[in-house]
Design a protein around this motif. Structure first.
Motif, PDB file in Angstrom:
ATOM      1  N   GLU A   1     -94.691 -45.974 -54.162  1.00 45.68           N
ATOM      2  CA  GLU A   1     -95.781 -46.175 -55.410  1.00 45.68           C
ATOM      3  C   GLU A   1     -95.471 -44.230 -56.078  1.00 45.68           C
ATOM      4  O   GLU A   1     -95.630 -44.268 -57.363  1.00 45.68           O
ATOM      5  CB  GLU A   1     -97.125 -46.445 -54.861  1.00 45.68           C
ATOM      6  N   ALA A   2     -96.009 -43.567 -55.093  1.00 48.64           N
ATOM      7  CA  ALA A   2     -95.797 -42.040 -55.956  1.00 48.64           C
ATOM      8  C   ALA A   2     -94.104 -41.821 -55.898  1.00 48.64           C
ATOM      9  O   ALA A   2     -93.862 -41.323 -57.038  1.00 48.64           O
ATOM     10  CB  ALA A   2     -96.683 -41.206 -54.518  1.00 48.64           C
ATOM     11  N   PHE A   3     -93.372 -42.122 -55.615  1.00 47.75           N
ATOM     12  CA  PHE A   3     -92.396 -41.319 -55.569  1.00 47.75           C
ATOM     13  C   PHE A   3     -91.628 -42.709 -57.096  1.00 47.75           C
ATOM     14  O   PHE A   3     -91.382 -42.023 -58.587  1.00 47.75           O
ATOM     15  CB  PHE A   3     -91.091 -42.216 -54.386  1.00 47.75           C
ATOM     16  N   ALA A   4     -92.121 -43.981 -57.197  1.00 47.62           N
ATOM     17  CA  ALA A   4     -92.162 -44.564 -58.462  1.00 47.62           C
ATOM     18  C   ALA A   4     -92.482 -43.824 -59.939  1.00 47.62           C
ATOM     19  O   ALA A   4     -92.167 -43.986 -60.788  1.00 47.62           O
ATOM     20  CB  ALA A   4     -92.423 -46.038 -58.436  1.00 47.62           C
ATOM     21  N   PHE A   5     -93.745 -43.405 -59.403  1.00 42.92           N
ATOM     22  CA  PHE A   5     -94.679 -42.543 -60.737  1.00 42.92           C
ATOM     23  C   PHE A   5     -93.288 -41.590 -60.681  1.00 42.92           C
ATOM     24  O   PHE A   5     -93.584 -41.188 -62.121  1.00 42.92           O
ATOM     25  CB  PHE A   5     -95.791 -42.806 -59.851  1.00 42.92           C
ATOM     26  N   TYR A   6     -93.324 -40.626 -59.767  1.00 41.49           N
ATOM     27  CA  TYR A   6     -92.853 -39.769 -60.462  1.00 41.49           C
ATOM     28  C   TYR A   6     -91.181 -39.407 -60.579  1.00 41.49           C
ATOM     29  O   TYR A   6     -90.782 -39.018 -61.915  1.00 41.49           O
ATOM     30  CB  TYR A   6     -92.579 -38.408 -59.070  1.00 41.49           C
ATOM     31  N   LYS A   7     -90.592 -40.679 -60.615  1.00 44.68           N
ATOM     32  CA  LYS A   7     -89.413 -40.780 -61.134  1.00 44.68           C
ATOM     33  C   LYS A   7     -89.482 -41.563 -62.734  1.00 44.68           C
ATOM     34  O   LYS A   7     -88.929 -40.635 -63.575  1.00 44.68           O
ATOM     35  CB  LYS A   7     -89.042 -42.346 -59.965  1.00 44.68           C
ATOM     36  N   ARG A   8     -90.639 -41.999 -62.963  1.00 47.09           N
ATOM     37  CA  ARG A   8     -90.578 -42.561 -64.709  1.00 47.09           C
ATOM     38  C   ARG A   8     -91.046 -40.920 -65.075  1.00 47.09           C
ATOM     39  O   ARG A   8     -91.392 -40.963 -66.003  1.00 47.09           O
ATOM     40  CB  ARG A   8     -91.676 -43.670 -64.414  1.00 47.09           C
ATOM     41  N   TYR A   9     -92.121 -40.224 -64.589  1.00 42.44           N
ATOM     42  CA  TYR A   9     -92.496 -38.859 -65.431  1.00 42.44           C
ATOM     43  C   TYR A   9     -90.891 -38.116 -65.646  1.00 42.44           C
ATOM     44  O   TYR A   9     -91.274 -37.445 -66.365  1.00 42.44           O
ATOM     45  CB  TYR A   9     -93.225 -38.551 -64.095  1.00 42.44           C
ATOM     46  N   ALA A  10     -90.486 -38.206 -64.332  1.00 46.08           N
ATOM     47  CA  ALA A  10     -88.522 -37.614 -64.634  1.00 46.08           C
ATOM     48  C   ALA A  10     -88.121 -37.864 -65.326  1.00 46.08           C
ATOM     49  O   ALA A  10     -87.230 -37.408 -66.250  1.00 46.08           O
ATOM     50  CB  ALA A  10     -87.831 -37.245 -63.603  1.00 46.08           C
ATOM     51  N   TYR A  11     -88.013 -39.357 -65.340  1.00 52.28           N
ATOM     52  CA  TYR A  11     -87.062 -39.980 -66.642  1.00 52.28           C
ATOM     53  C   TYR A  11     -87.643 -39.553 -68.137  1.00 52.28           C
ATOM     54  O   TYR A  11     -86.982 -39.234 -69.351  1.00 52.28           O
ATOM     55  CB  TYR A  11     -87.433 -41.512 -67.143  1.00 52.28           C
ATOM     56  N   GLN A  12     -88.851 -39.581 -68.955  1.00 47.37           N
ATOM     57  CA  GLN A  12     -89.553 -39.230 -70.021  1.00 47.37           C
ATOM     58  C   GLN A  12     -89.278 -37.774 -70.373  1.00 47.37           C
ATOM     59  O   GLN A  12     -88.751 -37.270 -71.043  1.00 47.37           O
ATOM     60  CB  GLN A  12     -90.627 -39.453 -69.437  1.00 47.37           C
ATOM     61  N   HIS A  13     -89.303 -36.954 -69.141  1.00 49.47           N
ATOM     62  CA  HIS A  13     -89.433 -35.297 -69.138  1.00 49.47           C
ATOM     63  C   HIS A  13     -87.813 -34.961 -69.184  1.00 49.47           C
ATOM     64  O   HIS A  13     -87.135 -33.550 -69.808  1.00 49.47           O
ATOM     65  CB  HIS A  13     -90.144 -34.817 -68.224  1.00 49.47           C
ATOM     66  N   GLY A  14     -86.677 -35.611 -69.078  1.00 50.71           N
ATOM     67  CA  GLY A  14     -85.094 -35.330 -68.767  1.00 50.71           C
ATOM     68  C   GLY A  14     -84.708 -34.586 -67.547  1.00 50.71           C
ATOM     69  O   GLY A  14     -83.882 -33.842 -67.120  1.00 50.71           O
ATOM     70  N   PHE A  15     -85.310 -35.199 -66.409  1.00 52.16           N
ATOM     71  CA  PHE A  15     -85.017 -35.711 -65.275  1.00 52.16           C
ATOM     72  C   PHE A  15     -84.382 -36.192 -63.811  1.00 52.16           C
ATOM     73  O   PHE A  15     -85.323 -37.042 -64.821  1.00 52.16           O
ATOM     74  CB  PHE A  15     -85.504 -33.555 -64.442  1.00 52.16           C
ATOM     75  N   SER A  16     -84.130 -35.513 -63.101  1.00 51.89           N
ATOM     76  CA  SER A  16     -84.530 -37.248 -62.015  1.00 51.89           C
ATOM     77  C   SER A  16     -84.989 -36.454 -60.711  1.00 51.89           C
ATOM     78  O   SER A  16     -84.863 -35.039 -60.712  1.00 51.89           O
ATOM     79  CB  SER A  16     -83.012 -37.493 -61.404  1.00 51.89           C
TER      80      SER A  16
END
Length: 770
Positions: free
Chosen positions: A127-142
Motif C-alpha cells: 500500500e505504501a509503495f503504491a501510494f509513493y508510486k502515484r505521487y511519483a507519477y504526478q511529480h515526474g519521476f518513478s
C-alpha cells in the motif's frame, strides 16, 4: 459526529460511511477507544455538505489542516466551505489493483496534494509503495524498491528510492565479446521514502509508518506527457499480450499490431501504455521460455503427425551432444504431390527463418495447373557436403523415388552431393543466379559493349543443339576479347548445367530458375523472422501448405465451371481441350495458333524441314513423324511436355486428326495419375522416436556468405580514409565539428562566405583570403 468504523481483521480499507454533523459546545474533539469513534464539535463551522469517498482512511487531511499528537487528539484549525463537492482524505489505503488498472489505461492522477508526510500510516508495504508510486507519477519521476531490514525473519524497514538514485556500477569490458554500451540514468538522487513497521498497542494491528521523507531531487523532473514513457509506468496487460501474439501469428509487424490495438481501443496514436520496445522485449522473453524444449516440441509434432497418418515422413540426426543437427519432414499432402508431380524438383535454401539461424531448404515443384507445390522441408546445421548428402539420401529414401531433373543454385557442395546421391537425375543451375552477377563481372570491362554482350549471350543460351553452341561460343567470346576472363572460363566449364542446348533433352516443365522456391519462401517469411522458434516455424509451414491446397481446390473449381473457348475449330484442339488442364491447354493453344505460320521447306519420307513462311532466311526446324512417333529439333516437347508448333504444323499438313496419347502427358491432364514404382530405400542415419526425450536444441548455425562483423581495416586503409578538416587542416574531424569553429565568424556580402578569425595565434596559412 464523525463515525469512523474499522472493519474486521487487518484489512487495507476503512469505511467512513456516515458523517453526522451535530451542534455542541466548544471546538475540542475526543475519541472513544471502545467504539473507535472520533467526536468532533463542529458548532462554529457551518458545513453544508460533506461526503467521503469509500476506500479512504478516516483522517481528513486534504481539506483539514491537522496535527497528530500522542494522545490521538485531532485539533481542527480551519475548515473551508464547499458546496456539493467531495472531500478526499489522505489516501492511506489505495487499492493496488485499481492503481495498476489506472496505469494500464494511461490515466493521469488528478488528485491534488497527494504528498507523503512523516507519521503517515499504511496497513501494508504494498500500500505504501503504491501510494509513493502515484505521487511519483504526478511529480515526474518513478520509484523502485530499495534496501530493507529484517529481524527474526520479519521485514521491519523498507526504503523506496527515486529511479535515478545511486550510481551505475562499472562494466567489465570483454574485447572478444560483443557488448552494448548503454548510458545509465543514475545521478545519485537523494529523494526517497522510508517506512518502518510499528505497533502502538496490543489491540491495534501492526502498521507501516513513514519515518523519513526526502522531497528534493537533483535532476529535472518530467512532465505528465513525458513521465508515461518511464519503464515503471509502461505495462502490458494479459489481454493485450494475448492479442499481440495473435496478431503476430497473423504476420503483422510490431508497428502494424500496435496500430491495430490503438484502433481497437480507440486510443490516440502513441498513447498505449506500452511502446514498441516493450513488445520486442516480450517476444525475447517468450523466446527464452520456449527455447529449452524447442527441438523436442518439433520432434513431438513430427511424431504425432506420423501416428495420425502413415504418409507423413520425417527423419533427423543428432550430434555428439545429442543436439538437433539436421531434420527433414514431408507432410501427407506433400508426399501425395511428389508422387504426382515429382518428375522435376526445385531445391533452394533460405535464411533468417528461425532463431537458430539454421538454413531452411525446401523441395518444390509444379502441379498440373502450373502452380507451385511443396514436396518437403529441411533444417540443416550447415551447408556442407555432408549435410547435403544426408539430405539427398533421406529425400530419396522417404519419398520412394528420385526426380528426373532438379534445379538448384551454383553451390559446389550441393552439386557434388547431387552427382553422388542422385546419379540418374539431371542437374541444372538457375540461370537467374548466373546472369545476376553479370554486371559485376563484365560491366567495368566492356563498358558500352556490355548491353551487346548480354544480347549475344542470350542468343547463345537459346541455341537448340550442342554443336551450334560449341561452334558459336568461341566466336562470341573472341568478339569481346574475353578469352582470358576467369568468369567466362568458369561459365564454359559448367555449360552442361545452364545452356539450354544441353538441357532440352530433359523434362523441366519449362522451368529454368528457382523462382518457385522463392515464392514459397516469400510466403513463409510473411509470418516468421530470425527470432521464430522451431515449433512456431512448423506451424507457418503448415499454413503455407494449406494455402497451396486452397489454391489447388480453387483451380479444380475453375476447371469444372469455366473452360477456355476454342479459337479454332480443329479436332486436335478439341481433343486437347477435353484432356488438358487450363494451364496446359493455354500453352498448347499458343503453339497451335502459330503452327499455321510454318511451311514445309523440304520433305524426305518421314523427315520434314520447316521454315517460317515470311522469312526465307529464318531458322530451319527438322521434324520426324511416322504416324506414331514425332520429334522436333527444338526439343520443346521434351523440355515442356507440350507439343511444339512445328510438330502440330506437320499434323495439319498430313491430315492427322488425333494426337497420340503419349503426347498428352498424365502430369498435364485433368485427372493425374502417378506410378507407384518404388526404388529400394537407401540406408539413412535416422534417429527413432523413442529417443525424443533426450534431444537438445541446436546451437546457432554459421551460414555461408559474408560474416556479420566487418573486417578490421589496416593502417594504410585507415590513413587513406581519414577526414581532413577544411578549417584547421587537422585529421580526424571536419569543418562542422572543428573545435576552432566557435572562434570563427562567417559573413558574406554575396553567396561566398568569408571567414573572419578572432584568434591572433592562429596559423596565418589558415586565415581566409580577402
Amino acid at each position: 459526529m464523525i463515525n469512523n468504523t474499522m472493519g474486521e481483521g487487518n484489512t487495507s480499507t476503512r469505511d467512513m460511511s456516515t458523517i453526522n454533523n451535530t451542534m455542541g459546545e466548544g471546538s475540542t474533539s475526543t475519541r472513544d477507544m471502545s467504539t473507535d469513534k472520533i467526536n468532533v464539535d463542529l458548532n462554529e463551522y457551518p458545513i453544508k455538505d460533506i461526503s467521503l469517498e469509500n476506500g479512504y482512511s478516516g483522517t481528513v487531511s486534504e481539506h483539514f489542516d491537522h496535527d497528530i499528537v500522542a494522545n490521538d487528539v485531532l485539533e481542527v484549525e480551519e475548515i473551508e466551505t464547499y458546496e456539493k463537492e467531495n472531500i478526499v482524505s489522505s489516501s492511506q489505503n489505495i487499492e493496488i489493483n485499481e492503481f495498476a488498472e489506472e496505469v494500464d489505461r494511461d490515466e493521469t492522477y488528478n488528485e491534488t496534494n497527494i504528498v507523503p508526510f512523516v507519521g503517515q500510516i499504511f496497513l501494508s508495504e504494498e500500500e505504501a509503495f503504491a501510494f509513493y508510486k502515484r505521487y511519483a507519477y504526478q511529480h515526474g519521476f518513478s520509484v523502485r524498491k530499495g534496501r530493507f531490514i529484517k529481524r527474526n525473519g520479519i521485514m521491519r524497514r523498507r526504503d523506496f528510492f527515486c529511479h535515478r538514485e545511486g550510481r551505475s556500477s562499472l562494466k567489465i569490458i570483454e574485447p572478444l565479446k560483443e557488448q552494448r554500451n548503454r548510458e545509465s540514468t543514475r545521478c545519485e538522487c537523494k529523494a526517497y521514502l522510508r517506512i518502518s513497521l510499528q505497533k502502538s498497542h496490543d489491540i491495534f494491528p501492526s502498521e507501516w509508518r513513514v519515518t523519513k521523507f526526502v522531497v528534493e531531487h537533483n535532476h529535472v523532473l518530467l512532465t505528465q506527457s513525458e513521465v508515461r514513457f518511464l519503464p515503471a509506468n509502461r505495462t502490458i496487460s494479459e489481454d493485450d499480450i494475448e492479442r499481440i501474439f495473435l496478431l503476430k501469428e497473423g504476420g503483422l509487424s510490431v508497428r502494424q499490431l500496435m496500430r491495430v490495438i490503438e484502433l481497437e481501443k480507440n486510443v490516440k496514436h502513441g498513447y498505449l501504455p506500452f511502446i514498441e520496445r516493450d513488445i520486442r522485449n516480450l517476444f525475447v522473453k517468450t523466446k527464452k521460455k520456449v527455447e529449452r524444449n524447442d527441438a523436442k516440441d518439433l520432434l513431438k509434432y513430427c511424431e504425432d503427425a506420423k501416428k495420425s497418418c502413415s504418409k507423413f515422413q520425417y527423419a533427423y540426426t543428432l550430434d555428439e551432444e545429442r543436439r538437433l543437427e539436421h531434420i527433414f519432414w514431408s507432410p501427407t499432402s506433400c508426399s501425395d504431390w511428389y508422387q504426382k508431380y515429382g518428375d522435376v524438383v526445385v531445391f533452394d535454401t533460405t535464411y533468417k527463418v528461425n532463431s537458430y539461424e539454421m538454413p531452411f531448404g525446401i523441395f518444390v515443384g509444379m502441379n498440373s495447373h502450373g502452380k507451385t507445390v511443396l514436396f518437403g522441408c529441411a533444417l540443416l546445421r550447415n551447408e556442407t557436403i555432408s549435410a547435403f548428402r544426408w539430405l539427398m539420401k533421406t529425400f530419396i529414401s522417404l519419398m520412394k523415388k528420385p526426380p528426373k531433373t532438379i534445379l538448384t543454385d551454383q553451390d559446389p557442395w550441393m552439386k557434388e552431393a547431387i552427382s553422388k546421391d542422385l546419379p540418374s537425375t539431371k542437374h541444372s543451375f538457375c540461370i537467374w543466379h548466373i546472369t545476376f552477377k553479370f554486371s559485376s563481372w563484365f560491366n567495368a570491362i566492356l563498358r558500352d559493349k556490355y548491353s551487346k554482350w548480354c544480347s549475344d549471350f542470350y542468343e547463345l543460351y537459346k541455341l537448340e543443339t550442342c554443336e551450334e553452341f560449341e561452334h558459336q561460343w568461341p566466336k562470341v567470346v573472341a568478339k569481346y576479347n574475353l578469352q582470358s576472363n576467369k568468369h567466362v572460363k568458369g561459365l564454359y566449364e559448367i555449360r552442361n548445367y545452364w545452356a539450354l542446348a544441353y538441357l532440352r533433352d530433359h523434362f523441366f516443365g519449362g522451368m529454368t530458375t528457382t523462382g518457385r522456391s522463392e515464392s514459397i519462401n516469400a510466403f513463409i517469411k510473411r509470418f516468421i523472422n530470425s527470432h521464430t522458434s522451431l515449433s512456431d516455424f512448423t506451424k507457418q509451414v503448415d499454413v503455407a501448405i494449406d494455402d497451396i491446397k486452397q489454391k489447388e481446390d480453387h483451380d479444380i473449381m475453375l476447371e469444372k465451371c469455366k473452360r477456355i473457348n476454342l479459337k479454332l475449330m480443329s479436332p486436335l484442339q478439341e481433343q486437347a481441350h477435353g484432356v488438358l488442364t487450363r494451364f496446359a491447354f493455354q500453352k498448347f493453344q499458343e503453339e497451335f495458333e502459330r503452327s499455321t505460320q510454318y511451311s514445309i521447306h523440304h520433305e524426305n519420307g518421314n523427315e520434314f524441314v520447316l521454315r517460317y513462311y515470311k522469312d526465307a532466311n529464318s531458322r530451319k526446324h527438322m521434324v520426324f513423324w511416322d504416324g506414331k512417333i514425332a520429334t522436333c529439333s527444338c526439343k520443346y516437347f521434351e523440355f515442356w511436355g507440350i507439343l511444339c508448333r512445328h510438330i502440330l504444323s506437320i499434323f495439319l499438313h498430313k491430315d492427322c486428326h488425333e494426337i497420340p496419347s503419349n503426347y498428352l502427358p498424365s502430369r498435364w491432364r485433368l485427372q493425374t495419375s502417378y506410378d507407384d514404382d518404388e526404388v529400394d530405400p537407401q540406408q539413412v542415419n535416422v534417429v527413432f522416436e523413442e529417443q525424443v526425450d533426450v534431444v537438445h536444441c541446436p546451437p546457432p548455425s554459421k551460414t555461408k556468405g559474408r560474416p556479420k562483423r566487418r573486417r578490421l581495416k589496416g593502417g594504410k586503409e585507415l590513413s587513406h580514409n581519414m577526414n581532413t578538416c577544411g578549417l584547421c587542416k587537422d585529421v580526424g574531424h571536419n569543418i562542422v565539428t572543428c573545435p576552432l569553429k566557435e572562434n570563427t565568424q562567417f559573413s558574406g556580402h554575396t553567396n561566398k562566405k568569408k571567414k573572419i578569425c578572432k584568434d591572433a595565434n592562429l596559423n596565418p596559412i589558415l586565415l581566409p583570403k580577402v
